[in-house]
Motif scaffolding. Sequence first.
Motif, PDB file in Angstrom:
ATOM      1  N   HIS A  64      56.448  42.990  53.471  1.00  0.00           N
ATOM      2  CA  HIS A  64      56.895  43.558  54.746  1.00  0.00           C
ATOM      3  C   HIS A  64      56.104  43.007  55.923  1.00  0.00           C
ATOM      4  N   SER A  65      55.381  41.910  55.722  1.00  0.00           N
ATOM      5  CA  SER A  65      54.502  41.395  56.772  1.00  0.00           C
ATOM      6  C   SER A  65      55.267  40.882  57.980  1.00  0.00           C
ATOM      7  N   CYS A  66      56.468  40.389  57.797  1.00  0.00           N
ATOM      8  CA  CYS A  66      57.297  39.953  58.918  1.00  0.00           C
ATOM      9  C   CYS A  66      58.749  39.944  58.451  1.00  0.00           C
ATOM     10  N   PRO A  67      59.709  39.956  59.384  1.00  0.00           N
ATOM     11  CA  PRO A  67      61.118  40.088  58.998  1.00  0.00           C
ATOM     12  C   PRO A  67      61.621  38.984  58.078  1.00  0.00           C
ATOM     13  N   MET A  68      61.025  37.785  58.164  1.00  0.00           N
ATOM     14  CA  MET A  68      61.482  36.673  57.329  1.00  0.00           C
ATOM     15  C   MET A  68      61.190  36.900  55.858  1.00  0.00           C
ATOM     16  N   LEU A  69      60.134  37.645  55.565  1.00  0.00           N
ATOM     17  CA  LEU A  69      59.664  37.783  54.190  1.00  0.00           C
ATOM     18  C   LEU A  69      60.348  38.922  53.451  1.00  0.00           C
ATOM     19  N   SER A  70      60.233  38.881  52.146  1.00  0.00           N
ATOM     20  CA  SER A  70      60.597  40.003  51.279  1.00  0.00           C
ATOM     21  C   SER A  70      59.713  39.901  50.052  1.00  0.00           C
ATOM     22  N   SER A  71      59.660  40.958  49.281  1.00  0.00           N
ATOM     23  CA  SER A  71      58.819  40.935  48.091  1.00  0.00           C
ATOM     24  C   SER A  71      59.325  39.915  47.079  1.00  0.00           C
ATOM     25  N   SER A  72      60.636  39.781  46.939  1.00  0.00           N
ATOM     26  CA  SER A  72      61.166  38.801  45.984  1.00  0.00           C
ATOM     27  C   SER A  72      60.882  37.379  46.442  1.00  0.00           C
ATOM     28  N   MET A 131      52.544  32.468  55.828  1.00  0.00           N
ATOM     29  CA  MET A 131      53.966  32.145  55.903  1.00  0.00           C
ATOM     30  C   MET A 131      54.590  32.685  57.192  1.00  0.00           C
ATOM     31  N   CYS A 132      54.206  33.902  57.588  1.00  0.00           N
ATOM     32  CA  CYS A 132      54.713  34.453  58.841  1.00  0.00           C
ATOM     33  C   CYS A 132      54.245  33.612  60.027  1.00  0.00           C
ATOM     34  N   GLY A 133      52.982  33.169  59.970  1.00  0.00           N
ATOM     35  CA  GLY A 133      52.468  32.321  61.030  1.00  0.00           C
ATOM     36  C   GLY A 133      53.199  30.997  61.119  1.00  0.00           C
ATOM     37  N   LEU A 134      53.471  30.378  59.967  1.00  0.00           N
ATOM     38  CA  LEU A 134      54.214  29.126  59.963  1.00  0.00           C
ATOM     39  C   LEU A 134      55.609  29.302  60.543  1.00  0.00           C
ATOM     40  N   SER A 135      56.242  30.420  60.213  1.00  0.00           N
ATOM     41  CA  SER A 135      57.575  30.687  60.740  1.00  0.00           C
ATOM     42  C   SER A 135      57.559  30.723  62.267  1.00  0.00           C
ATOM     43  N   GLY A 136      56.566  31.420  62.826  1.00  0.00           N
ATOM     44  CA  GLY A 136      56.457  31.483  64.275  1.00  0.00           C
ATOM     45  C   GLY A 136      56.183  30.131  64.904  1.00  0.00           C
ATOM     46  N   TRP A 148      62.930  30.797  56.268  1.00  0.00           N
ATOM     47  CA  TRP A 148      62.216  30.885  54.995  1.00  0.00           C
ATOM     48  C   TRP A 148      62.057  29.504  54.367  1.00  0.00           C
ATOM     49  N   ARG A 149      63.132  28.739  54.297  1.00  0.00           N
ATOM     50  CA  ARG A 149      63.059  27.406  53.704  1.00  0.00           C
ATOM     51  C   ARG A 149      62.161  26.493  54.544  1.00  0.00           C
ATOM     52  N   MET A 150      62.266  26.598  55.849  1.00  0.00           N
ATOM     53  CA  MET A 150      61.424  25.752  56.706  1.00  0.00           C
ATOM     54  C   MET A 150      59.946  26.098  56.520  1.00  0.00           C
ATOM     55  N   SER A 151      59.644  27.385  56.397  1.00  0.00           N
ATOM     56  CA  SER A 151      58.252  27.796  56.216  1.00  0.00           C
ATOM     57  C   SER A 151      57.724  27.353  54.857  1.00  0.00           C
ATOM     58  N   LEU A 152      58.548  27.428  53.835  1.00  0.00           N
ATOM     59  CA  LEU A 152      58.150  26.911  52.528  1.00  0.00           C
ATOM     60  C   LEU A 152      57.827  25.426  52.615  1.00  0.00           C
ATOM     61  N   ALA A 179      61.189  27.566  44.792  1.00  0.00           N
ATOM     62  CA  ALA A 179      60.757  28.854  45.324  1.00  0.00           C
ATOM     63  C   ALA A 179      61.946  29.741  45.657  1.00  0.00           C
ATOM     64  N   THR A 180      62.984  29.188  46.265  1.00  0.00           N
ATOM     65  CA  THR A 180      64.155  29.999  46.599  1.00  0.00           C
ATOM     66  C   THR A 180      64.917  30.398  45.336  1.00  0.00           C
ATOM     67  N   GLY A 181      64.925  29.510  44.351  1.00  0.00           N
ATOM     68  CA  GLY A 181      65.584  29.855  43.090  1.00  0.00           C
ATOM     69  C   GLY A 181      64.888  31.001  42.380  1.00  0.00           C
ATOM     70  N   TYR A 182      63.568  30.945  42.318  1.00  0.00           N
ATOM     71  CA  TYR A 182      62.832  32.043  41.707  1.00  0.00           C
ATOM     72  C   TYR A 182      62.980  33.332  42.512  1.00  0.00           C
ATOM     73  N   ALA A 183      63.017  33.197  43.825  1.00  0.00           N
ATOM     74  CA  ALA A 183      63.221  34.382  44.660  1.00  0.00           C
ATOM     75  C   ALA A 183      64.563  35.034  44.349  1.00  0.00           C
ATOM     76  N   ASP A 184      65.598  34.211  44.167  1.00  0.00           N
ATOM     77  CA  ASP A 184      66.905  34.754  43.796  1.00  0.00           C
ATOM     78  C   ASP A 184      66.841  35.476  42.453  1.00  0.00           C
ATOM     79  N   TYR A 185      66.079  34.904  41.535  1.00  0.00           N
ATOM     80  CA  TYR A 185      65.932  35.545  40.226  1.00  0.00           C
ATOM     81  C   TYR A 185      65.253  36.911  40.358  1.00  0.00           C
ATOM     82  N   TYR A 186      64.131  36.942  41.074  1.00  0.00           N
ATOM     83  CA  TYR A 186      63.401  38.200  41.195  1.00  0.00           C
ATOM     84  C   TYR A 186      64.197  39.249  41.973  1.00  0.00           C
ATOM     85  N   GLN A 187      64.991  38.801  42.940  1.00  0.00           N
ATOM     86  CA  GLN A 187      65.761  39.742  43.739  1.00  0.00           C
ATOM     87  C   GLN A 187      66.744  40.539  42.884  1.00  0.00           C
ATOM     88  N   LYS A 188      67.132  39.994  41.750  1.00  0.00           N
ATOM     89  CA  LYS A 188      68.092  40.669  40.880  1.00  0.00           C
ATOM     90  C   LYS A 188      67.434  41.704  39.966  1.00  0.00           C
TER      91      LYS A 188
END
Length: 614
Positions: A64-72, A131-136, A148-152, A179-188
């Motif tokens: 919950h550190s910034c809107p771009m992020l999620s736990s997954s 990651m939040c800092g990189l996004s900004g 998210w992809r750009m920050s990764l 990273a996005t693939g694993y995030a999709d996995y965890y989100q489920k």
Amino acid sequence: MPQISLRELAGVGRGATGIVLTGLAVVTMTAATISWGVALAANDDLTGHTVDDRQLAAVLSAGHSCPMLSSSRLAGQLMAESGLNVAATDTASGGTGLAGLNDEDWKKWAPWPNAARTDTNAVVLALAHKMCGLSGELRMSGVGGDPWRMSLAAFRSGREAVVTAGGVPEEAQTYVDNATGYADYYQKLPQFGAAGTAGAAESVATGPAAEAVPLPAEFVAPVAAAGKYCPEVTSAAVAGEVMAASAFNPSRLGVAGREGIAQFRTDVWETYGPAGASAWDADVAIPAVGDVLCRLTDEFAGFEGDPYLLALAAFHSGPDTVRRAGGIPDAMTRAFLENAADYADYYRLDTRIGGGPAAQPSGSAPASAPASAPASAPGSAPASAGSPSGSAGPAAPKPADLVTFSYPSFTSANGLKLNGSAKVANGRLNLTTGLNQAGSAYSGTTIDPSRSFSTSFAGIITQPTDGYAFLLQSSGPGAIGGTGGGMGYSGIGPSIAVEFDTWRADNDPNSEQHIAVLPDGDLSTHLAWADVKFDMRVGTPTNVWIDYDAGAKKLSVYASQSTSKPGSPMLSHTIDLAKKFGGAKVYAGFGAGTGNTNLTDTRDWIANWTFTGK
């Protein structure tokens, strides 16, 4: 058999040239047998490792550190980076440990003083903040595409590589896809709140409060027993906790392995629960809630804030998490506390557990520490003896003309004049909540500028907005300035502003983020300024202390993302405030502004505030 490192599979470390993999047939044959199991297949084929309880608690909080992020997303990045290996020595981006942070990363992003790189919570939170800092930074550099992809990509190959490429550089593509693939996995998975699964029931504890149900008859006796351990924890408060945790469902398996009707964490039950008993036994678990909360209340008695509320936060999020944060650790925990408090108000009317119209359980007020801000941050002093714990109203002033007030959190606008977009919500003073806004808020109690004072507060910016300011002004409590760079105070005079500027404009110093003293709402006149080395734009509280010595006529500003006041000020300025305001009394408060950008979640919050006349 050849050993293939994480770095080789995802490309070389940040800023380096990609390694050309040879022997693709060998890679294909051996990839499936690599111990940590990073896959090379399409994203929808990726299967991540099991996230253990400690890691899960960390990513659920830091997500919950910034809107771009999620736990997954955090879990997905950790899997791509290290395979969830806390002892990794050569991660996909060339770092070490669970998050793949290097020494420079850790020095900059360690979330609290003396944090250990072996501390899972600290490491995951440091990664989230980076990651939040990189996004900004990427937004400010004009890089488009999915944040998210750009920050990764920037984490993997460096920000400049992403800016130069105008997107994901080729050497970072595999890392980003993994990273996005694993995030999709965890989100489920239910642990991450997948819709339609058991994990979605976490909304009982963290989302908008469901309507309370009458206390089931079979639980009246254990709830009544739970309220007999100590005066601070009443039966109504225990019933409120159980309702918020499980809605009296004794079979619930919650997020991060929380068990049973009270949703005991494994670590809390093992440390505080009755020996040889089970958290799944409601007749044992409910009385244990009262016992554990009383013991935790004693443990947190020396902390700033309401000990009961800190105890309840520790029950829900873990005692170590609360101790490290110095208070309520995150928005999810605060939501749980608020729900439990609302339910406790309902159950205090239940005569079966000793309730009635006059009953008032401890902890029935909303939590007294702000979300994503430590309870021991500046301004989170306990309420005065004459006001209820956690009250938003200012404490009674000292005798004579010394003004003192304290808002440990903002549960109402008592004593404040709100202007423009400013409002009080979720325990915070929200100065702005969107684009093209200006907001201000002032105490209704005037201050004598010929006297010394100290004030402290915690400010939070969720995106790279223009910023906010602390003000002293004699125009009146309804004063408000412009939007954007006007920060809600431009044009207000006579005034003195201490601004926290996170968007460099043409009339600003040569600094991307700075703190400055400005007179009379004049945005082009910086009486004093200092460059800020930490990132104020990523949702992490900036804790501020401002001291005025009337004898020395000196204004000193201290700022840190730690809850400890620095030993020396970030900037000082000599000024005679009595002369500046011509002997008039002044109003103290805040202003903030946002402009018209492509950002979707721009907010300026004040989490707590204390003012002490001397």
